[in-house]
Structures are given as C-alpha cells and as structure tokens.
Design an enzyme around this catalytic site. Structure first.
Site: not given
Ligand code: PLP
Length: 826
Positions: A559-560
């Site tokens: 994920k970011r």
C-alpha cells in the site's frame, strides 16, 4: 434521426478469424511482417485486434445512451489507476483462449506480449484504483456511465532504490504507443483561466437584468481521449474520457504575429503543462497552483462535454438533474460546482435560485479521508487569481448557506465559523470539503466506520444540519481483475465447484462455504496457493532479482507508504523476530518460516515516509545476510509496487497486513483484494477491516490493537509513547537496535529521525499497539502450523467476502444516491 449505417462485421470469434485480423494489423497498421516485427509491434497489433472485437459493442452502447437519454452517471475523478488493459479486454471479450491459440499458431507467446504493456498509472493508490474498479462494475452492470479524468502524460513515478533509498523516475507510459486510446481533437473544449469579471446590463427596458461575465486572461484547449471500458461479456462497452491540455490556436497566433516565435512556443508549454504530470501525493495535497489548474481544467472540459456532446441540442438544462448525477471522487473535482453555476447563470441566463436548485441536485460527494491534512483547501488569493468568477460564486453560495445556518442556530457565530466554506486562519481559504458538502445531494463515506466518523467528527456540524444527506457506501473491488484475471487457478477451482456466475454475482461465493470442510477441496485450494507463490517467485526473480522461498508463509504489506498505515509497526515486528533469534531467545526451529513482502511508494516530498522505506530495506539486508535468521525470516521489498505487481502478489499471500491506527484508514481496498484471494487478515478495527471481520468471523481474522474510541481517549488524556518504550522489553530492544545502528553499519544518526519520531510524538500510536500486534502474530504462527485449519479459514475468507465486490458498491450508489437507469440486456 436517420438510421445509422450498418457496422462492419466484427471479426470472427475463432482462432482463424483472430489470426487474420492480427496479421492485417501487423501489416497495415504496424507496417511490418511477422518475421521482422518487434515485441512492441506484436503488442500493438494484438491490442488493436482485441479492440476490433469490442468496437461494435462500444458504438452500440454509445449510440444507445444518446438515443435513450437515460438518467446516467458521470464519475469525476482526477485519478484512474487502471492497470494493464490487454488482459482485461481479453477476459471481457472472452478471447483469452482464442488469442493464446492464435498467437501460438504464429509462434508467439501471449504471455510475452502481456509483459510488453506499460500499465497506465494515472493514480496514486486506493482512490484511483477505486475509480477504475467502479467504471468496470458500471460497464458490467449496463449502467449508462461515463468516467471523466485527466490524461497525464506522466503517471505515478517509477520507483527505484539506490542504497535502499527511494529514487523517482518519470513514468513514460505513452512512449511505446498508446493503442487503447482514441484522440478526438474535433471535440476539443476551450477552458478559460484568470482575467476579471464584469457586470453588464442584458436586455432593455423592463426586461433589463444585470448579469456578470467572466473575461478570462488566457485560454487552453482540452482534447478528449476516449478509452473503452468493456463490461464483462454483457455486450456493453462504456467510455472513460480523459482530457489532455493543448495551447489554443488563437493564442499561439497572436504572439506569433508579434514575430516572437520562441515566445509562441513557450506559451504552448504553459498550456501543455496542465496535463503533464500526476501529483504524487496520496492523502497529503500540497496546495500547488498547477494542481488547481488541473482540477478546473478537467471538470470544465467534462461539464462542457456532457452538455454539448451527450445531451440533445434542444435539451432544457432545467431538467439536468433528471439526466445526470456527477459523482465527485473526493474534493479534487469540487470546483465543478461553481462551474456549473457559472454556466447556468452567466451563460444560460438562469436566475441564481433556479441555477442553485439544478446544481445542488446534480452533484454527490464521496469523502475519502479522516486525516485533517488530507482535506483540500485553496487560498482565496490563488483561487481568485486563477478563477475570479468562481470565487465570487463560492462567496455567494457561502453567504446564502451561512444565512440559513444563522437562521437555524439562532445566530450561533461559533457554529457559523466552523461551518463556513471560507476559513479565515491561517490564511483566508476555501474549504473544498465544505463546498462539496453544501452542494451535494448526498455525502458518503467509504466504509461503515468511516461514515460514522464523518457524521460524528469530521463533518459533524453538517450531519446535524442535514442528517438525511449523509450515507455510507462501503468500497469494493472488481472481481474481474482481482480474482478472475489475477488468480486463474482459484477462479478455475471456484467455477468448477459452483459454476461461473460468481464473476458477476460475487455473493454466490457463499456456496463455497460447505467446501471449507471438504479435505479434498482444501487440498486443491492449497495447491492453487502454492502455484501462485511459484508465480510470484518467478516474477520477483525476473523483475527484481529477488529470491524468495515459496515454502514459507507469505506475509504481505503492500500500500502507499504513510505513517498512518504503520509500516513501522510491521518492521518493528521483523526486528523483534531478528532480535529473538540473534540473542538466542528462540531457536530457529521453533519459528514458522516467513517471507515478509513490502510494496510501497512514498510521496517524493514526504521525508519521513522515505526514511521508513530506507529502514525497511536496511533491515531487510541485515536479516537476509544473517546466516541463522535468514533460515526462517526474509524481507522482500520489490520496487515500484503497482497494479500489475498486485495482480501476482495478492493471490500468493497467506497473511494480509491491514494495521493502520483505528480511525485513520477510511476504508482500504487492498484488504478486500487479499480476503477474496484467500489470505487471512491481521488487522486493526479500522476502515473496512471492521466489515471484513464481521463477515468472515472472528475465528478467521487476527484482530489486534486499540479501537477508535480507545485511541481517541488515550490521545485526549495525553499519550506518552516513551512509557511503552520504558515498560516493554521487546519494544525497547527493537528500538535500541535501530538507534544503535544495527541496520545502518553502526551509524546512529541514520535512522535517528524515525526513532525520535516514535519516542516523541508517535502520532499514529505505533508503540501503544506494539505488544498487541506481537501477540496477534503469535496467534498467526500457531494457526499457520495447522495447514488444514488455516486453509479452512482461507476458504471461508473467500466464501464470505462476496460483499466486497465493486458491483455491490455500485448497487448501493444506485439505490442510495444516483437512481440511474440500467440498460436492458442485449
Ligand atoms: C488496491 C491498491 C491500492 C490500495 O491499497 P490499500 O491497502 O487499500 O491502501 C494501492 N495501490 C495499488 C496498486 C492497488 O492495487
């Protein structure tokens, strides 16, 4: 309308038909022959061939939208993280087998051509990927819908690592040719910027009314590029229309006539800069003026396009709400609200109240965050300079809104100040979320908990004022891309067990539940997982030169990179395992061998996020180099996590890490992809994790950490992270290792900022949740030692996650917000 000319027949749906079409493309469009063609030639010919199979459906769908004029949806989003198009188009058109066979007969491997496609990365992460899932579902459900956005010349940067640190490279996704797009310069739209406004008197005598006109200081052109959005085998193809900026012809000429050729060319660059590059901030907008230009540019083009191209010429704009709902994907497109007001009042001659009545019924707003720093705000001097008329309109909307607030609240000026669209401090600015909330028919959060927190906290005053305006639509992901296409093994197994209806009716996965108790089914399920791990091993070896052991538990956090998502909590767990082995506290034989996989891009200006990336890579290097530790623990951090990587990574995962601080992740969608592919989640009570756990059951989900009310109360009481350091030995040892330079060649300053941030503020309460996380990981280990029980849980995760289809999200939007029509089946 006269009868349209009949379409040229779609190529035959056979291997021979495909070969013929393919060779024609290779010869006539690529201008080459089989023996000479490069991989890219082949890829382009293949893409165009597949396109041909979809073209008749596209034309028919578009024509039908125009003829029937149903109530439609326009999804306005500054981001679409589409992922590769080829595989998706092949699946939608039911061409996978035919294409593979046809190419094989020509001595070409379809898999090689798939690899040739650079994914259009026109988004940062979850928000952009959500938009892509939604348009896929809308097409599959035959909803008349159009996606509007920006055709960035450079999408999200390509991430590389140098000495473990992130280095960004430009994403040149268009250089190989863009076979999926159709440019339509003949439908260009002119967009104004800057300048001033004027009052003037329109009409004479009794009919005379004072009006305002905006005299822009400069103009740019928007050129639409259309992309097919194929429904899954339903004969429908919707449109995604992305805008590219160009210099106006007139603007060029004026300067050109002054004889300054160089200046004329420079001015082109100004205009073309608008759609040049995607801003790489996820959840932390930087308030750059060019970003506002991008936002206005694409919504101005889109509204103009919808009115001029998609409505009949004699359409009465008073009826606009009967024809369209513009869905605002976060605040990025909110400037569309004053733009529609400007069109109706200044250009169409509506009086203000009439225009507002139409406008407020045309928009709905999706809020995507709980972080205050993610709420967009534009200084009035910036907005007023760029869009002077829009600022006037925003002021008037605000005046009328605040008058109502005063009336209802008995002049509660504190309330008025809190709710105002205009903030006075630190600088006078426009709060885009307030503007959106005031204008929208409906405001939705993206998971139950998030919508509740919007009502209780972020937009509480508004929710009291307009309780019926607030609703929830829990996010979803498309089962086409994230199961059918990404996990062919599991798809085959499911279809064999319950038939193929699940691809468009994901609730049917429930029928798998009894099979969780079937030992043979579980064995085959494990076989699929195993094969998927081998696929990942191949990918990482080929792509990154990373070696991983498919025999280990695959523990994945992708994920970011953001502090609220708490990648630091995960790496502290890794460090603790390392420490326990090195110090002899546990024997290697007593641990479940794990491979911890990270994937994450950091916003280039987000210093702490980049430090965390470096820490992960450095820990990974030390862990991997240790002769004992590396027997049971490895860290893999492939660079440049994107949709394509997700498609191989997610189906291979055993454990899904969803460990944000409760109350910070609005929904998450990665969590859904993993559950649907049979990974078990270790997660906090946050975002859609709450709903995942409720559906799959507590016994098949590893819950840990503070709840949102607990975290809020602890912050209220004065959170002191150092107290956890002092009383928790494992935590102290892990942080000390980092601080003493264990992972930085003895250099104590390297990761000092990370450590002091955790010991000082620790805004996202990593230390408070550390012990609870370790305990949950022990439960994971214990569970994983029993493969039969684990795979039973995994099957139940799949069977009970059908709710997280974006088709269900679309049904909820349809019922609760849009009330659009559905085209009849073909
Ligand atoms: C699904 C997805 C995301 C969102 O992941 P979260 O865990 O929900 O933040 C981000 N990036 C890519 C490439 C994705 O496919």
């Amino acid at each position: 309308m006269t009868e349209p000319t009949p379409l040229i027949a779609t190529p035959e749906h056979t291997v021979e038909g495909f070969v013929r079409e393919y060779l024609r493309e290779l010869n006539f469009a690529q201008g080459t022959i089989l023996e000479r063609a490069s991989v890219n030639d082949h890829y382009l010919a293949l893409a165009r061939t597949v396109r041909h199979y979809l073209m008749a459906r596209w034309i028919t769908t578009t024509t039908e939208h125009y003829r029937r004029q149903p109530k439609a949806v326009a999804y306005l989003s500054a981001e679409y993280l589409l992922g590769r198009q080829l595989d998706n188009a092949l699946v939608a058109a039911d061409l996978e087998d035919i294409a593979a066979e046809a190419l094989a007969s020509l001595g070409i491997d379809l898999a090689d051509l798939r690899e040739a496609e650079v994914e259009p990365g026109l988004g940062n992460g979850g928000l952009g990927r959500l938009a892509a899932c939604f348009i896929d579902s809308l097409a599959t459900m035959s909803v008349p819908a159009i996606g509007y956005g920006i055709r960035y010349e450079y999408g999200i940067f390509r991430q590389t690592f140098v000495d473990g640190r992130q280095v960004e490279k430009p994403d040149e996704w268009l250089v190989g040719g863009a076979p999926w797009e159709f440019a339509h310069p003949e439908h260009e739209v002119t967009v104004g910027f800057g300048g001033h406004t004027e009052r003037y008197v329109d009409g004479e005598g009794d009919d005379a009314v004072e009006r305002t006109r905006w005299v822009p200081g400069w103009k740019v052109l928007g050129v639409p590029y259309n992309y097919m959005v194929p429904g899954y085998r339903n004969g429908r193809v919707n449109t995604l229309r992305l805008w590219s900026s160009r210099a106006t012809h007139a603007f060029d000429l004026k300067i050109f006539n002054h004889g300054d050729y160089a200046e004329a060319v420079r001015s082109r660059t100004f205009a073309e800069n608008i759609s040049k590059v995607l801003y790489p901030e996820d959840s932390t907008p930087q308030g750059k003026e060019l970003r506002l230009q991008q936002q206005y540019f694409f919504v101005a083009c889109s509204l103009r396009d919808f009115i001029n191209q998609l409505l009949p010429e004699d359409f009465d704009l008073h009826d606009l709400p009967e024809r369209i709902c513009f869905q605002l994907n976060d605040t990025h497109p909110v400037i569309a609200v004053p733009e529609l007001m400007r069109i109706l009042v200044d250009e169409e001659g509506f009086d203000w109240d009439e225009a507002w009545e139409v406008t407020r019924r045309c928009f709905a707003y999706t809020c995507h965050t709980l972080l205050p720093e993610a709420l967009e705000v534009w200084p009035v001097d910036v907005l007023g300079r760029l869009l002077p008329r829009h600022l006037e309109i925003i002021y008037r909307i605000n005046d009328e809104f605040l008058a109502r607030v005063r009336e209802h609240s008995g002049d509660d000026e504190l309330l008025v100040r809190r709710m105002s669209i205009i903030a006075e401090h630190p600088a006078r600015s426009v709060r885009m979320a307030h503007l959106a909330t005031v204008a929208a028919t409906k405001v939705n959060g993206v998971a139950e908990l998030h919508s509740q927190l919007l009502r209780d906290k972020v937009l509480a005053d508004f929710a009291r004022f307009w309780p019926e305006k607030f609703t929830n639509v829990t996010n979803g992901v498309t089962p086409r891309r994230f199961v059918r296409l990404a996990n062919p093994g599991l798809s085959g197994l499911i279809t064999e067990a319950i038939g193929e209806g699940w691809v468009t009716d994901l609730d049917r996965l429930r029928d798998l539940e009894p099979l969780a108790d079937d030992a043979e089914f579980r064995r085959r399920f494990r076989e699929v997982k195993d094969a998927n791990k081998h696929r990942l091993v191949d990918l990482l070896a080929r792509r990154d030169g990373i070696e991983i052991d498919p025999g280990t538990m695959l523990d994945v956090m992708v994920k970011r990179l953001h502090e609220y998502k708490r990648q630091t909590l995960k790496i502290l767990h890794v460090i603790t395992l390392y420490d326990r082995i090195v110090s002899g506290e546990v024997a290697v034989e007593d641990l479940v061998p794990r491979t911890v996989v990270f994937g994450a891009k950091a916003a280039p200006g987000y210093v702490m996020a980049k430090e965390i990336i470096a820490l992960i890579n450095h820990v990974g290097a030390v862990v991997g180099a240790h002769p004992e530790v590396s027997k049971v623990l490895r860290v893999a951090f492939p660079a440049n996590y994107n949709v394509t990587v997700a498609e191989t990574l997610v189906p291979a995962a055993d454990l899904s890490e969803q460990i944000s601080l409760a109350g910070k992740e609005a929904s998450g969608t990665g969590n859904m992809k993993f559950a649907l592919n049979g990974a078990l989640t270790i997660g906090t009570d946050d975002g859609a994790n709450v709903e995942i756990r409720q559906l799959v059951g507590d016994d098949h989900f590893f819950l840990f950490g503070l709840t949102e009310p607990e975290a809020a109360a602890m912050q209220e009481a004065g959170y002191r992270p150092s107290s956890y350091y002092e009383k928790n030995r494992s935590l102290r040892r892990a942080l000390d290792l980092v601080a003493h330079g264990e992972f930085s060649g003895g250099n104590r300053s390297t990761f000092e900022p990370v450590v002091s941030n955790l010991l000082g503020e620790d805004r996202f309460m990593v230390l408070a949740d550390f012990q609870s996380y370790l305990d949950a990981q022990e439960r994971v280990e214990a569970a994983y030692r029993d493969p039969d029980a684990w795979s039973r849980s995994a099957v139940l995760n799949v069977a009970r996650s059908g709710f997280f289809s974006s088709d269900r999200s679309m049904r909820d939007y349809m019922d609760r917000i849009w009330h659009a029509e559905v085209l009849p089946p073909l």
